[in-house]
Structure formats: structure tokens, C-alpha cells
Write a protein that holds these residues in place. Structure first.
Motif, PDB file in Angstrom:
ATOM      1  N   VAL A 133       0.823  -1.274   0.387  1.00  0.00           N
ATOM      2  CA  VAL A 133      -0.292  -0.196  -0.310  1.00  0.00           C
ATOM      3  C   VAL A 133       0.572   1.495   0.274  1.00  0.00           C
ATOM      4  CG1 VAL A 133      -1.677   1.019   1.708  1.00  0.00           C
ATOM      5  CG2 VAL A 133      -2.283  -1.249   0.930  1.00  0.00           C
ATOM      6  N   PHE A 134       1.887   1.012   0.648  1.00  0.00           N
ATOM      7  CA  PHE A 134       2.608   2.359   1.276  1.00  0.00           C
ATOM      8  C   PHE A 134       4.049   2.153   0.706  1.00  0.00           C
ATOM      9  CE2 PHE A 134       0.206   2.279   5.302  1.00  0.00           C
ATOM     10  CZ  PHE A 134      -0.798   3.582   5.027  1.00  0.00           C
ATOM     11  N   PHE A 139       3.819   6.494  -5.738  1.00  0.00           N
ATOM     12  CA  PHE A 139       4.228   7.736  -4.189  1.00  0.00           C
ATOM     13  C   PHE A 139       4.197   6.618  -2.932  1.00  0.00           C
ATOM     14  CE2 PHE A 139       0.503  10.324  -6.349  1.00  0.00           C
ATOM     15  CZ  PHE A 139       1.152  11.169  -6.761  1.00  0.00           C
ATOM     16  N   ILE A 140       5.420   6.977  -2.640  1.00  0.00           N
ATOM     17  CA  ILE A 140       5.818   6.202  -1.308  1.00  0.00           C
ATOM     18  C   ILE A 140       6.015   7.050  -0.739  1.00  0.00           C
ATOM     19  CG2 ILE A 140       8.077   5.096  -0.408  1.00  0.00           C
ATOM     20  CD1 ILE A 140       7.724   3.831  -3.027  1.00  0.00           C
ATOM     21  N   ASP A 141       4.579   6.657   0.859  1.00  0.00           N
ATOM     22  CA  ASP A 141       4.848   7.039   1.745  1.00  0.00           C
ATOM     23  C   ASP A 141       6.136   7.606   3.215  1.00  0.00           C
ATOM     24  OD1 ASP A 141       4.097   7.544   4.537  1.00  0.00           O
ATOM     25  OD2 ASP A 141       2.328   6.351   4.891  1.00  0.00           O
ATOM     26  N   PHE A 278      -5.997   1.147   6.795  1.00  0.00           N
ATOM     27  CA  PHE A 278      -4.160   1.713   6.329  1.00  0.00           C
ATOM     28  C   PHE A 278      -5.692   3.009   6.687  1.00  0.00           C
ATOM     29  CE2 PHE A 278      -5.304   0.262   2.226  1.00  0.00           C
ATOM     30  CZ  PHE A 278      -5.752   0.988   1.293  1.00  0.00           C
ATOM     31  N   CYS A 279      -6.923   2.866   6.075  1.00  0.00           N
ATOM     32  CA  CYS A 279      -7.043   4.355   5.791  1.00  0.00           C
ATOM     33  C   CYS A 279      -7.080   5.627   7.046  1.00  0.00           C
ATOM     34  CB  CYS A 279      -8.928   4.678   5.530  1.00  0.00           C
ATOM     35  SG  CYS A 279      -9.006   3.675   4.665  1.00  0.00           S
ATOM     36  N   ASP A 336      -7.633  -6.628  -6.797  1.00  0.00           N
ATOM     37  CA  ASP A 336      -7.468  -6.007  -7.470  1.00  0.00           C
ATOM     38  C   ASP A 336      -6.632  -4.576  -7.515  1.00  0.00           C
ATOM     39  OD1 ASP A 336      -8.916  -6.443  -9.973  1.00  0.00           O
ATOM     40  OD2 ASP A 336     -10.718  -5.676  -9.211  1.00  0.00           O
ATOM     41  N   GLN A 337      -6.656  -3.561  -6.660  1.00  0.00           N
ATOM     42  CA  GLN A 337      -5.755  -2.678  -6.525  1.00  0.00           C
ATOM     43  C   GLN A 337      -4.028  -2.536  -5.615  1.00  0.00           C
ATOM     44  OE1 GLN A 337      -7.527  -0.833  -2.875  1.00  0.00           O
ATOM     45  NE2 GLN A 337      -9.096  -0.082  -3.967  1.00  0.00           N
ATOM     46  N   PHE A 338      -4.079  -3.957  -5.576  1.00  0.00           N
ATOM     47  CA  PHE A 338      -2.433  -4.449  -4.326  1.00  0.00           C
ATOM     48  C   PHE A 338      -2.470  -5.863  -5.100  1.00  0.00           C
ATOM     49  CE2 PHE A 338      -4.422  -1.178  -1.440  1.00  0.00           C
ATOM     50  CZ  PHE A 338      -3.744  -0.685  -2.141  1.00  0.00           C
TER      51      PHE A 338
ATOM     52  N   PRO B  16       5.344  13.421  -0.746  1.00  0.00           N
ATOM     53  CA  PRO B  16       3.747  14.040  -1.419  1.00  0.00           C
ATOM     54  C   PRO B  16       2.784  14.577  -0.616  1.00  0.00           C
ATOM     55  CG  PRO B  16       3.571  11.853  -1.041  1.00  0.00           C
ATOM     56  CD  PRO B  16       4.881  12.072  -0.418  1.00  0.00           C
ATOM     57  N   ILE B 267      -2.912  11.167  -3.097  1.00  0.00           N
ATOM     58  CA  ILE B 267      -1.993   9.945  -3.641  1.00  0.00           C
ATOM     59  C   ILE B 267      -2.391   8.680  -3.177  1.00  0.00           C
ATOM     60  CG2 ILE B 267       0.493  11.723  -3.760  1.00  0.00           C
ATOM     61  CD1 ILE B 267       0.795  10.929  -0.846  1.00  0.00           C
ATOM     62  N   PHE B 269      -3.688   6.776  -0.623  1.00  0.00           N
ATOM     63  CA  PHE B 269      -3.046   5.805   0.954  1.00  0.00           C
ATOM     64  C   PHE B 269      -4.349   6.595   2.044  1.00  0.00           C
ATOM     65  CE2 PHE B 269       1.226   8.069   0.125  1.00  0.00           C
ATOM     66  CZ  PHE B 269       1.471   6.465  -0.542  1.00  0.00           C
ATOM     67  N   CYS B 270      -5.041   7.292   2.141  1.00  0.00           N
ATOM     68  CA  CYS B 270      -5.848   8.049   2.707  1.00  0.00           C
ATOM     69  C   CYS B 270      -7.137   6.857   2.604  1.00  0.00           C
ATOM     70  CB  CYS B 270      -6.547   9.433   2.739  1.00  0.00           C
ATOM     71  SG  CYS B 270      -7.597   9.630   1.237  1.00  0.00           S
ATOM     72  N   GLY B 271      -7.417   6.604   1.282  1.00  0.00           N
ATOM     73  CA  GLY B 271      -8.263   5.252   1.001  1.00  0.00           C
ATOM     74  C   GLY B 271     -10.135   6.090   1.220  1.00  0.00           C
ATOM     75  N   PRO B 277     -12.707  -0.679  -7.161  1.00  0.00           N
ATOM     76  CA  PRO B 277     -11.351  -1.492  -7.357  1.00  0.00           C
ATOM     77  C   PRO B 277     -10.550  -0.076  -7.309  1.00  0.00           C
ATOM     78  CG  PRO B 277     -11.995  -2.096  -9.058  1.00  0.00           C
ATOM     79  CD  PRO B 277     -13.740  -1.763  -7.929  1.00  0.00           C
ATOM     80  N   PHE B 279      -9.017   3.997  -7.260  1.00  0.00           N
ATOM     81  CA  PHE B 279      -8.880   5.134  -6.250  1.00  0.00           C
ATOM     82  C   PHE B 279      -9.099   6.325  -7.144  1.00  0.00           C
ATOM     83  CE2 PHE B 279      -6.045   2.515  -3.833  1.00  0.00           C
ATOM     84  CZ  PHE B 279      -6.877   2.410  -2.669  1.00  0.00           C
TER      85      PHE B 279
END
Lengths: 377, 301
Positions: A133-134, A139-141, A278-279, A336-338, B16, B267, B269-271, B277, B279
Motif C-alpha cells: 500500500v505505502f 507514490f511512497i509514504d 490503512f485509511c 485489484d488494487q494491490f 508528497p 496519492i 493512501f487515505c482510502g 477497485p 482510487f
């Protein structure tokens, strides 16, 4: 890495903690607090939940005394390691007014180097999922990445399953197979108490050299494998993941969502205890003078009304739609996302649901309704 | 340890979530509650070498039509706002903002030389390259015209690359219409068909069409087999627009829509912006309709 395994005596466990702390790690692990086993900083083996186990079922969690002095004789509690890698509250940056403009002072990411003590296999998989996810996209957190890169992982293989566990269904356990620096299997056999230790990385090998450890005999390794296999057989729950993405996508409109919504309190407990959820939301605040501002990131939950609010109202106004979002994200759209499921089968969402909603039961109900209707055709 | 500590400046541009300060050049009132801001990078605050340099890490960033920025007002908060300026002139950032909440109200109250934080650009774009050679039909509802305006600029800047271009615009009342002067300019051109309607109007203020924007679709001239449709507005408006376009024999893969969802990070991350599926912040906001058709018909996704 060599396939060599080691034995550390139970009485020498403190020396493992000492070796990690001498290397500059902040050791965090399980400890008993408020009637639950939580993760926090531990300095001594005495901080561990010695002789405790947890009894779990839907909406139920109780600590029980064991009849031995096991250090890791429980399964998982309400906390997960995400609280260290993806903190519940994090200052992203501060800003100071500078004439008409403002300057931004980013967070320095000076988090400790953590050594995680007692990471279960399902939790390791949860960490891999949050890595995707991150740190695996466009993008990278940087906050997650900084913490994650520094972490030392001591995994513990499960030798007993909890009442709400289903890691075998999710193929995430009970044996830790990758991603650890050291993996322990705790063996208590009469008066004997020792750990069979598998080394996963160079870092792990360096630490083991600083701890009294002797090579494991084939018999020790076999006993460890047998205990892990027994945990796999004890699994409290089962989730059939066959074609689960399409099963859920096909059933976005299904009476079962209405049914579960009559029970769901929208309390967000499941999202808080989930090791992969993770939200987040952000809060922008100022001090009283209005010259300093700060952006704080906090865990958020798709069960709140604010989560989907846009001008005109919340997109997911009904409890049904919010539960559906959580479950279908976890088990379907996450794929689908990850490229992986968002569920590791740890059972926390079942245990900590105040009304005992069971994710495995909800999926089963939808799956069985399809089979019934097919038969009826 | 072997890992070298990176200098602070790299840390800043690598995060970011950190906004870059922009100065307000001009504020124009479009309607009683909607304002257009022109912004210019104030790069000196971060010591970037040149204010005209474009690309990652610089104050000025090229954007594609349909993309959005996160606008931050010191201490108040941050909101996603589509870019409504000309992509050929990225040195001036243009945003049209409707005052509907705490942050947008504060943004609309900004004055010349005040500072706003900018992160971006983010998200997917209108398919202006894929659509070369096609007829274009643009359907906009209300402030939905703002994210479409960069596409209109691009089409007009590259007019010879496209077939017929039709712009169909609907607003609630004549007072709620954006970009009135430009609309009349475009109407005066012979190479773009502009049709405008309002939902309601008094006879003394409006002599044009009255009715919802979908009523204009039958008037647009296009060849259904070689057309790209760009649609932006409230979801209900997009739903009925798609039905009308389908009646004119457009396939779902010829129709593009721009979606709106709650966003906190932009970006992924926040969801908050999840749409099945997708974002919306990084897979959208612009979607080819066939990719989201299954979700679009369902409530509360």
C-alpha cells in the motif's frame, strides 16, 4: 542464509532482548494491560505475558492463566504492529507564518529503530500487505518507509490457534515462512522450555551470535514442526476464498448486506483492530496566535459518515453500504488494487466486534445463497 | 549503519504531502458563490533554482487537462480542486472554486498577493491525444465546466487535429453560469458548436434555452462512430447524459466521465476516494465509462 537452526533456552530469552537493545533497537512486544495482551515497549522478559493465554470467540476476549510459564502462549490481541509502522496519530508537518507566506517544517522521521518481538505469521503478511500500500506504487509514504526499513522482526510461530483464527484459509500461517530476521518456535515439554530459532537474514545471524545458542538437533526441529501443524489443525474458523473477488462483485446488491446492517453498530472497531486497514484522515490546525499550523494524520474508518462526505452529503449514507464497502474492499477490490487479499485471517475483526459479526460467516452466507439459487434453477 | 542520511531538501520534495506556496495573482468572481483564482509559484520559499522550470520538485508543474490539485489554506485545511486553466500555460495555475464548505469559503475570500499551498497535479486526464481525428462532444453541468475548460483550451489550440467540436453546457440559472465572456467568444467562432441551457430563469434575465442539459444532446452534430464524449457534472446529470449519448449510438468506451469523491491525500493512501477497485485520486478522476459502468449504476458504492 544457512538452513541451520538454533536452540535458545527459555532462561536465556532476556539475553536476546539485551542483544537487540545493545544494537540500538527499541524492543516492542506483547504485554498484559487492562485485561488484554497489547504491544508496547518491553525491556525485560518480565514484561511479557508469562503464563497467560487468550480465549477468543465472536465478540469475546478473555485472558486465562495457563498451567505453564509460556512467554508466547496466546494468539493475538487488539493491537497490531501497524501502530508502530503506520502510527494512529502522526504529525506530517508544521508550518510557520512568514510575512504573507509560510514555511513548511517537515516531520524529521526520527522514529526509533524498532525490534518487533513476537510477530505472528498472519501479522508478517499484514506488514507485507501494508508495504504494498505505502511503498510499492507511484507514490511512497516516507513516514512508513523510514520506520519499515529500520525494523528488526522476531517472528513467533503459532503452536496453538485462537477461536477466531483462519490463517490457513488465507494461506498466511501459522508458520512464518519469509520476511523475518529471526523466527522462534516456543517449546514447553515437561520441565524443558526452549525456543527453536530459524535465522532469516544476516541481521538475524549477527544477533544470534550475541545470544547463548546451540545448534538445533533434527528432533527439536521436528517437534517444532509438529506443534505448528497442530495449530493449523485447530483453526477456529474457515473462509472459502474460491473466486471470492467475483463472488463479491457479483453480489453488491444482496439481501445479506441489509441483514448484517441491522446488527452492525458502525463502531469502526473492526477497522481499528485490523492489521491491514490503512485509511487515514488529516486535520489541519493552528495555534491560538494563528502563526503556527500543523497537519496531523490520524487513522480513519470507512464506517464513519464523514469518510465519504462530499458537498451534498455522504456517498455511503447507509450502514449497509459502509459494511459492504469494508468487506468488499478487504476481500475483493483489494486484490485489484494491490494484487493480494486485504485479509490475513487473524480473526481480530470477529473477536473485537461488539455484536460478533463474523466475516467468514458473511461470506459463507452470500456464497451459499448462490448455491441454493443455482440448485433451484 | 550503511544507509547515508539524506539532506533535508530531498526529504521535502520526496514527501508528497507537503504543499508548495503559491501567490494569488488575481481573483475573479464568476457567480455569487464561485470564484476563479490565478496563482503563481512562490518558489523562493523552498529555494528552488528557477520559477519557470517545470517537472517534479519544481514550483511550476505541467498538468494535463482534467487533473486536479490539492489547495491548502494556512491553518484552515485542504481540498481537491480541478485545474481550469490552459495546459499550454502552466506557469499560471487557474482554479475555479465554489464556496460550499469551510476551506472553499476561505479560498474564495482570498485576495491578491495572499498565499495558498498547492500539491499536485494529480489524477487521470481527458483523452485529448486518443481523441485526435474524432468529433468531440463535451457535456458540462454547473461547475463541471471547470475541469473541462483545460480540454476545451487544448482542442481550440489544436483545432485542426479534431473533427467537429460541440460544447453543451447547462447551469441552474443564468446567474450560475461560469466563464460567460469566454462562452460568448466561443459561440462567436465558426469551428465550435456551443449550446447553453439553464434549468430555470426569469424572462427578463434570459432568452435562451430552458431545460436540463440532456435536452441539448439531440442538437449536437457528431458522427457517432468517430466521436469522443467528455462529460462532467453532478452524478445524476452524468447518468442521464450517458443515456442520451447511448441513444445517439455512442459506445460506452467512447464516453469519459469525471468523478468526485472525498479526498484527504490525493496519492492513494487515505482510502477516502475509493470507488470499487478504483482510487478516484489516482485511477480517476477521469474514467472511460465502460471501466466503471458496473459501479456507476449502483447506489452508495
Amino acid at each position: 542464509m544457512s538452513d541451520e537452526q538454533f536452540i535458545i533456552e527459555g532462561t536465556d530469552f532476556q539475553k536476546l532482548l539485551d542483544a537487540l537493545r545493545q544494537q540500538g533497537y527499541t524492543t516492542v512486544g506483547p504485554t498484559v494491560r487492562d485485561g488484554a495482551i497489547v504491544y508496547d515497549e518491553i525491556a525485560s522478559v518480565k514484561d511479557l505475558p508469562i503464563g497467560w493465554t487468550d480465549e477468543q470467540d465472536g465478540g469475546r476476549y478473555r485472558l486465562q492463566k495457563r498451567n505453564d510459564q509460556a512467554l508466547f502462549g496466546y494468539v493475538v490481541g487488539p493491537h497490531s504492529w501497524k501502530k508502530f509502522l503506520h502510527p494512529p496519530v502522526l504529525s506530517l508537518w508544521k508550518a510557520r507564518k512568514n510575512g504573507k507566506s509560510f514555511e513548511i517544517l517537515p516531520n524529521r522521521n526520527d522514529s526509533p529503530r524498532y525490534a518487533f518481538i513476537g510477530v505472528r505469521s498472519c501479522e508478517l503478511h499484514a506488514i507485507f500487505i501494508q508495504d504494498r500500500v505505502f511503498t510499492n506504487g507511484k507514490f511512497i509514504d516516507p513516514h512508513y518507509q523510514a520506520r519499515r526499513q529500520k525494523v528488526f522482526i522476531v517472528a513467533v510461530n503459532c503452536v496453538q490457534a485462537g477461536g477466531t483464527c483462519f490463517c490457513v484459509s488465507m494461506k498466511t500461517g501459522p508458520k512464518a515462512t519469509l520476511g523475518f530476521d529471526l523466527a522462534l518456535t516456543e517449546i514447553i515439554d515437561g520441565q524443558k522450555h526452549y525456543f527453536v530459532v530459524e535465522v532469516g537474514t544476516e541481521k538475524g545471524a549477527e544477533i544470534i551470535q550475541r545470544v547463548p545458542a546451540k545448534p538445533a538437533q533434527p528432533n527439536d526441529i521436528q517437534i517444532a514442526e509438529e506443534r505448528i501443524a497442530r495449530a493449523a489443525q485447530q483453526m477456529g474458523r474457515h473462509l472459502d476464498t474460491t473466486d471470492i473477488k467475483n463472488l463479491l462483485y457479483r453480489n453488491l446488491e444482496h439481501p445479506r448486506w441489509d441483514e448484517v446492517a441491522t446488527r452492525c453498530l458502525n463502531c469502526a472497531n473492526c477497522t481499528m483492530v485490523c492489521p491491514t486497514c490503512f485509511c487515514t484522515t488529516v486535520e489541519d490546525v493552528t495555534d491560538l496566535t494563528g502563526t503556527e499550523a500543523e497537519r496531523v494524520r490520524k487513522w480513519d474508518s470507512c464506517f464513519t459518515m464523514d469518510f465519504s462526505y462530499i458537498h451534498g452529503g455522504s456517498v455511503r449514507a447507509s450502514a449497509k453500504s459502509r459494511y459492504r464497502q469494508w468487506l468488499t474492499h478487504k476481500l475483493a477490490s483489494w486484490i485489484d488494487q494491490f494484487g493480494t487479499s486485504g485479509c490475513v485471517g487473524c480473526g481480530r475483526c470477529i473477536t473485537w466486534c461488539p455484536v460478533a459479526i463474523d466475516i467468514t460467516e458473511e461470506v459463507r452466507a452470500i456464497r451459499e445463497s448462490e448455491q441454493v439459487s443455482k440448485k433451484g434453477e | 549503519m550503511a544507509v547515508a542520511v539524506k539532506p533535508q531538501t530531498i526529504e521535502i520534495s520526496a514527501d508528497p504531502m507537503v504543499p508548495v506556496p503559491y501567490r494569488v495573482l488575481r481573483v475573479r468572481r464568476e457567480t455569487p458563490d464561485t470564484f476563479t483564482l490565478e496563482l503563481e509559484a512562490l518558489t523562493s520559499a523552498f529555494g528552488h533554482p528557477s520559477p519557470v522550470q517545470t517537472g517534479e520538485g519544481s514550483g511550476v508543474r505541467a498538468f494535463a487537462p482534467g487533473q486536479f490539485n490539492m489547495l491548502y489554506l494556512f491553518g484552515v485545511g485542504e481540498v481537491p480542486i480541478s485545474i481550469s486553466g490552459d495546459p499550454a500555460q502552466p506557469e499560471v495555475l487557474v482554479h475555479t472554486v465554489r464556496a460550499v464548505g469551510a476551506v472553499t469559503r476561505a479560498i474564495c475570500a482570498l485576495k491578491r498577493d495572499e498565499i495558498v499551498g498547492v500539491r499536485g497535479p494529480f489524477g487521470s486526464a481527458w483523452p485529448v491525444a486518443e481523441a485526435v481525428g474524432n468529433d468531440i462532444v463535451i457535456v458540462a453541468g454547473g461547475v463541471g465546466l471547470a475541469p473541462l475548460r483545460p480540454a476545451i483550451y487544448h482542442l481550440l489550440n489544436h483545432r485542426h487535429e479534431y473533427g467537429r467540436v460541440a460544447l453543451l453546457y447547462g447551469a441552474r440559472t443564468p446567474k450560475d453560469m461560469l466563464y460567460k465572456r469566454e462562452l460568448s467568444e466561443w459561440r462567436g467562432r465558426f469551428d465550435i458548436q456551443v449550446e447553453v441551457t439553464v434549468d430555470a430563469a426569469r424572462p427578463d434575465e434570459w432568452r435562451g434555452n430552458v431545460g436540463v442539459v440532456t435536452t441539448l444532446i439531440s442538437r449536437a452534430n457528431f458522427d457517432p462512430f468517430h466521436t469522443t464524449a467528455l462529460v462532467c457534472g453532478p452524478e445524476v446529470m452524468m447518468r442521464f447524459t450517458i443515456l442520451e449519448l447511448q441513444k445517439r449510438e455512442l459506445r460506452d468506451d467512447q464516453i469519459y466521465i469525471s468523478m468526485e469523491r472525498n479526498m484527504k491525500c490525493a496519492i492513494g493512501f487515505c482510502g477516502h476516494c475509493q470507488y470499487g477497485p478504483n482510487f478516484v485520486c489516482k485511477d480517476g478522476p477521469v474514467f472511460r465509462f465502460d471501466k466503471v459502468r458496473e459501479l456507476f449504476g449502483k447506489r452508495e458504492i
